[in-house]
Design a protein around this motif. Structure first.
Motif, PDB file in Angstrom:
ATOM      1  N   SER A  29      39.315  32.974  34.220  1.00  0.00           N
ATOM      2  CA  SER A  29      40.860  33.675  34.660  1.00  0.00           C
ATOM      3  C   SER A  29      41.052  34.910  33.772  1.00  0.00           C
ATOM      4  N   GLY A  30      40.824  34.795  32.499  1.00  0.00           N
ATOM      5  CA  GLY A  30      40.965  35.922  31.378  1.00  0.00           C
ATOM      6  C   GLY A  30      40.186  36.879  31.737  1.00  0.00           C
ATOM      7  N   PHE A  31      38.887  36.631  31.954  1.00  0.00           N
ATOM      8  CA  PHE A  31      37.884  37.686  32.155  1.00  0.00           C
ATOM      9  C   PHE A  31      38.231  38.726  33.410  1.00  0.00           C
ATOM     10  N   THR A  32      38.393  37.763  34.340  1.00  0.00           N
ATOM     11  CA  THR A  32      39.270  38.466  35.442  1.00  0.00           C
ATOM     12  C   THR A  32      40.395  39.441  35.192  1.00  0.00           C
ATOM     13  N   LEU A  33      41.517  38.892  34.708  1.00  0.00           N
ATOM     14  CA  LEU A  33      42.577  39.799  34.346  1.00  0.00           C
ATOM     15  C   LEU A  33      42.178  40.849  33.381  1.00  0.00           C
ATOM     16  N   PHE A  34      41.334  40.788  32.584  1.00  0.00           N
ATOM     17  CA  PHE A  34      41.045  41.912  31.732  1.00  0.00           C
ATOM     18  C   PHE A  34      40.500  43.018  32.539  1.00  0.00           C
ATOM     19  N   ALA A  35      39.449  42.469  33.431  1.00  0.00           N
ATOM     20  CA  ALA A  35      38.679  43.512  34.365  1.00  0.00           C
ATOM     21  C   ALA A  35      39.662  44.197  35.207  1.00  0.00           C
ATOM     22  N   VAL A  36      40.885  43.430  35.628  1.00  0.00           N
ATOM     23  CA  VAL A  36      41.667  44.027  36.757  1.00  0.00           C
ATOM     24  C   VAL A  36      42.388  45.101  35.861  1.00  0.00           C
ATOM     25  N   LEU A  37      42.947  44.718  34.651  1.00  0.00           N
ATOM     26  CA  LEU A  37      43.804  45.475  33.707  1.00  0.00           C
ATOM     27  C   LEU A  37      42.735  46.812  33.533  1.00  0.00           C
ATOM     28  N   LYS A  38      41.808  46.683  33.321  1.00  0.00           N
ATOM     29  CA  LYS A  38      40.878  47.822  32.861  1.00  0.00           C
ATOM     30  C   LYS A  38      40.897  48.864  34.131  1.00  0.00           C
ATOM     31  N   GLU A  39      40.678  48.343  35.099  1.00  0.00           N
ATOM     32  CA  GLU A  39      40.530  49.142  36.398  1.00  0.00           C
ATOM     33  C   GLU A  39      41.721  49.800  36.835  1.00  0.00           C
ATOM     34  N   LEU A  40      42.863  48.969  36.913  1.00  0.00           N
ATOM     35  CA  LEU A  40      44.092  49.674  37.488  1.00  0.00           C
ATOM     36  C   LEU A  40      44.839  50.397  36.422  1.00  0.00           C
ATOM     37  N   VAL A  41      44.791  49.957  35.215  1.00  0.00           N
ATOM     38  CA  VAL A  41      45.514  50.706  34.036  1.00  0.00           C
ATOM     39  C   VAL A  41      44.717  51.796  33.524  1.00  0.00           C
ATOM     40  N   PHE A  42      43.724  51.633  32.949  1.00  0.00           N
ATOM     41  CA  PHE A  42      42.770  52.623  32.257  1.00  0.00           C
ATOM     42  C   PHE A  42      41.881  53.666  33.171  1.00  0.00           C
ATOM     43  N   LYS A  43      41.112  53.005  34.099  1.00  0.00           N
ATOM     44  CA  LYS A  43      40.218  53.730  34.912  1.00  0.00           C
ATOM     45  C   LYS A  43      41.148  54.554  35.990  1.00  0.00           C
TER      46      LYS A  43
END
Length: 413
Positions: A353-367
């Motif tokens: 869950s933590g891994f998924t949440l970080f990946a989502v944040l990275k895509e939606l916020v940063f990328k």
């Protein structure tokens, strides 16, 4: 638009005597549209985790299609014509190369002498670096040959093997220079990529002075080297004798402080360097008569990093709080001698869950944030000249075009 056009609402003609004008921007040259990325990212990331990574080929393809169709250049959107099947086939092809290399390296390490094993491991490491750079060049070629604008397909010529060898040579020089030559390496490799880029009958060109970039890089790397080197020397001197005196304790504290600052300094200045590099590289790129310029803001990149770090810390704290709340129940179950599958599964689920949440944040916020700002601050000179470019017939790259990149998991959007 032409060099004297005012249709871009802000593009200013170059004064006489200036061979290369400063960048001016037409606010409608490029647009970043679309606000519906979140459902795609959540679905793709969850399915990727549930399928143990198998869905990532479809997820990556969906991401690219979304970014491409929401990037509008001169009133026309980009089009991505790649497929998940091509990525999957390329991945299998790459495994057929990587797995035997790994098995040979493991066999040598287990059954041959230490000297032979050391040489074999060094050769395997060099082969791995070569394949990483080879795959990166092929990955870019794959994406370009799957990108269409106004019915004309992009392309990338040149040898991936030569690019990989050039990359390795520059890496050696950069290491020997203690990192000083890093901007020169980045410029040389970017030039190799750009001059081999094609859009129909038009070829890419790259003209970037390294001096402005080198100044920013030296501001980053010199204090880092001084602080880390000075901290190491200070620690060695302080450790001599180990008397435990107050002076020695103070010296050790100073050494630790210098090392910490030496680590933090490049982390703090890295976004500023990357923003400057992006602006310079974009503004030095042209395809045929069409030139590009960027006014990408450094503070925006710092803001993106700050958002991702802040949200990641909040997410990590939330996961840890949930885990801490479950620890007493897990401990009680194990103490009673009756551990259940559910109790064992809880840490795994929380980790995923933590891994998924970080990946989502990275895509939606940063990328997404980086893409949107990069497109919105892009200026294009002489865009009307595209009408005179004849689209050459560029056949799509083979399905193995991005195999190595995807197998090593660095094929970017």
């Amino acid at each position: 638009m032409s060099a004297t056009s005012t249709a871009g609402e802000g593009f200013v003609a170059a004064p006489l005597g200036i061979a290369r004008p400063p960048p001016y921007y037409g606010p409608h040259d490029a647009l970043a549209t679309g606000t519906d990325l979140a459902p795609l990212v959540w679905r793709g990331q969850i399915l990727t985790v549930v399928t143990l990574g198998l869905y990532r080929f479809w997820y990556k393809t969906d991401l690219r299609r979304w970014y491409w169709r929401n990037t509008v250049i001169g009133g026309t959107t980009l089009e991505y014509r790649g497929s998940a099947k091509e990525l999957f086939v390329g991945f299998l092809f790459a495994l057929a190369i990587m797995v035997p290399l790994y098995l040979v390296s493991a066999y040598v390490g287990l059954f041959l002498g230490e000297n032979v094993a050391a040489v074999a491991q060094a050769l395997f490491g060099a082969a791995f670096v070569f394949l990483v750079q080879y795959g990166a060049f092929r990955s870019r070629r794959y994406r370009l040959t799957r990108t269409v604008w106004r019915g004309i397909r992009f392309d990338q010529t040149g040898s991936a093997a030569m690019f990989a060898l050039k990359s390795m040579g520059w890496m050696v020089l950069t290491l020997l220079s203690a990192g000083i030559l890093f901007p020169l390496m980045r410029r040389a490799l970017e030039r190799h990529r750009v001059v081999n880029t094609r859009f129909g009958s038009a070829s890419g060109a790259f003209d970037v002075r390294v001096a402005p970039l080198m100044k920013r890089w030296l501001l980053l790397v010199v204090p880092m080297v001084v602080l880390l080197g000075g901290g190491g020397i200070q620690a060695a001197l302080a450790a001599d004798g180990l008397s435990g005196s107050n002076e020695q304790i103070a010296a050790v504290a100073v050494a630790i402080l210098m090392v910490v600052l030496g680590v933090l300094w490049p982390l703090l200045l890295w976004p500023a360097y990357r923003a400057a590099e992006f602006r310079l590289f974009t503004s030095g790129t042209s395809i045929g008569p069409v030139r590009f310029a960027s006014s990408f803001q450094t503070r925006r990149l710092y803001g993106l990093f700050g958002k991702v770090i802040g949200l990641s810390v909040v997410a990590a704290i939330a996961v840890l709080l949930v885990l801490a709340a479950l620890v007493p129940a897990v401990f009680t179950a194990f103490s009673a001698g009756a551990p259940s599958f559910g109790m064992i599964l809880i840490p795994v689920v929380l980790y995923l869950s933590g891994f998924t949440l970080f990946a989502v944040l990275k895509e939606l916020v940063f990328k997404q944030g980086f893409w949107r700002h990069a497109v919105e601050t892009l200026g294009i000179e002489n865009l009307a000249a595209v009408d005179g470019i004849i689209g050459s017939s560029v056949s799509p790259e083979s399905a193995t075009g991005e195999g190595l990149a995807d197998a090593l998991d660095f094929g970017g959007v």
